[in-house]
Scaffold this motif. Structure first.
Motif, PDB file in Angstrom:
ATOM      1  N   TYR A 104       0.770  -1.150   0.194  1.00  0.00           N
ATOM      2  CA  TYR A 104      -0.104   0.050  -0.340  1.00  0.00           C
ATOM      3  C   TYR A 104       0.760   1.139  -0.355  1.00  0.00           C
ATOM      4  N   LYS A 105       0.592   2.383  -0.842  1.00  0.00           N
ATOM      5  CA  LYS A 105       1.706   3.572  -1.427  1.00  0.00           C
ATOM      6  C   LYS A 105       2.691   2.687  -1.256  1.00  0.00           C
TER       7      LYS A 105
ATOM      8  N   CYS B 265       4.412   2.956  -4.828  1.00  0.00           N
ATOM      9  CA  CYS B 265       3.589   4.001  -6.362  1.00  0.00           C
ATOM     10  C   CYS B 265       5.279   3.678  -7.158  1.00  0.00           C
TER      11      CYS B 265
ATOM     12  N   TYR C 208      -4.198  -0.055  -5.575  1.00  0.00           N
ATOM     13  CA  TYR C 208      -3.139   0.588  -4.591  1.00  0.00           C
ATOM     14  C   TYR C 208      -2.536   1.438  -6.297  1.00  0.00           C
TER      15      TYR C 208
ATOM     16  N   LYS D 176       4.901  -2.884   6.079  1.00  0.00           N
ATOM     17  CA  LYS D 176       4.440  -1.701   4.685  1.00  0.00           C
ATOM     18  C   LYS D 176       6.592  -1.184   4.866  1.00  0.00           C
TER      19      LYS D 176
END
Length: 291
Positions: free
Chosen positions: A26-27, A29, A55, A247
């Motif tokens: 998640y996050k 990118c 995502y 994460k």
């Protein structure tokens, strides 16, 4: 809970082995950042990766794995990939949503595919079409599992009411329920329900979005056993047989997280952490509001 020489795992109700430790993306990118994180994770011993349609990094994750697995003398079968159906595809669009995830990841199959959220994008949480859409999504995932495109199917962010409803209507029971879980949110009712039905209970937000790292009770246990607060929080979960998905894009922290299998918390330490349970959620969206 079992262990091999490579990665400790749980056995799902499908018979598949899912590593107890996976990398949450998640996050995460951008192709470069995803590739760098996957490279560091594989080097540290991670063999599970968790993504989702929302995502927007499925394609980058798939590409990174294809490029990097040979570097570590690994094959597709050596890693466990989880993705999730976006709320916009809940209901009639579920088959297309899942096939789009497969296409983005460029895989022949996904190890675990979850319904990400009990509600449908564009509908009010109180809308009585939500239960029907969930049921339609589940039927679509059951069909894709029968075809071998999804090896296991499950749900995320479901409440006890959503789970009970699903168990009454499904042909194939969910393999996994993935929800927020940490010492301040012990989720006793959901864990009991999962245990009764043979569903693997999996944690996300194990560190409370980082805020639990400075909790006095957590810090006290960490000091006492000579490990980091993050290791202690992750160990608290896996020692109960709960898989975790921390994460991180930092190689050092990824390496630290893999050390959670190198020690055991005492019963006193486990009790100290569990006593922090106050029902506090760090994730703002509340699934209990979804009809």
């Amino acid at each position: 809970m079992s262990s091999t020489s490579s990665a400790p795992y749980v056995v799902l109700n499908t018979g598949a082995r899912m590593p107890l430790l996976g990398l949450g993306t998640y996050k995460l990118c951008g192709a470069e950042d995803v590739r760098s994180a996957v490279d560091a994770a594989l080097a540290s011993g991670y063999r599970a990766f968790d993504t989702a349609a929302v995502y927007r990094n499925e394609a980058d994750l798939g590409r990174a794995l294809r490029e990097l697995l040979p570097k570590y003398e690994l094959t597709r079968e050596d890693v466990f990939i989880t993705s999730k159906l976006g709320p916009k595809d809940q209901g009639v669009k579920a088959t297309d949503g899942a096939l789009h995830s497969l296409s983005q990841l460029d895989l022949d199959y996904i190890d675990l595919y979850l319904i990400h959220w009990p509600g449908t994008q564009g509908l009010l949480v109180s809308d009585q079409r939500n239960p029907g859409n969930r049921a339609q999504s589940w039927a679509a995932l059951e069909e894709l599992q029968a075809q071998g495109r999804l090896r296991a199917i499950g749900v995320s962010n479901y409440t006890a009411a959503h789970m009970t409803q699903l168990m009454h209507s499904c042909k194939v029971p969910p393999a996994v329920l993935q929800v927020e879980f940490h010492p301040q949110l012990c989720q006793k009712e959901l864990r009991r329900l999962c245990e009764e039905h043979g569903v693997c209970f999996q944690a996300y937000s194990s560190l409370g979005k980082g805020q639990l790292l400075s909790d006095p009770g957590v810090m006290e246990v960490a000091r006492g056993c000579g490990h980091t607060a993050a290791q202690v929080l992750l160990r608290w979960a896996v020692q109960q047989g709960v898989p975790v998905l921390p994460k991180s894009s930092h190689p050092d922290r990824m390496g630290e997280n893999t050390k959670l299998f190198d020690f055991t918390l005492s019963d006193t330490d486990m009790d100290t952490l569990s006593s922090l349970d106050c029902g506090h959620k760090y994730v703002s969206r509340d699934p209990s509001e979804v009809a």
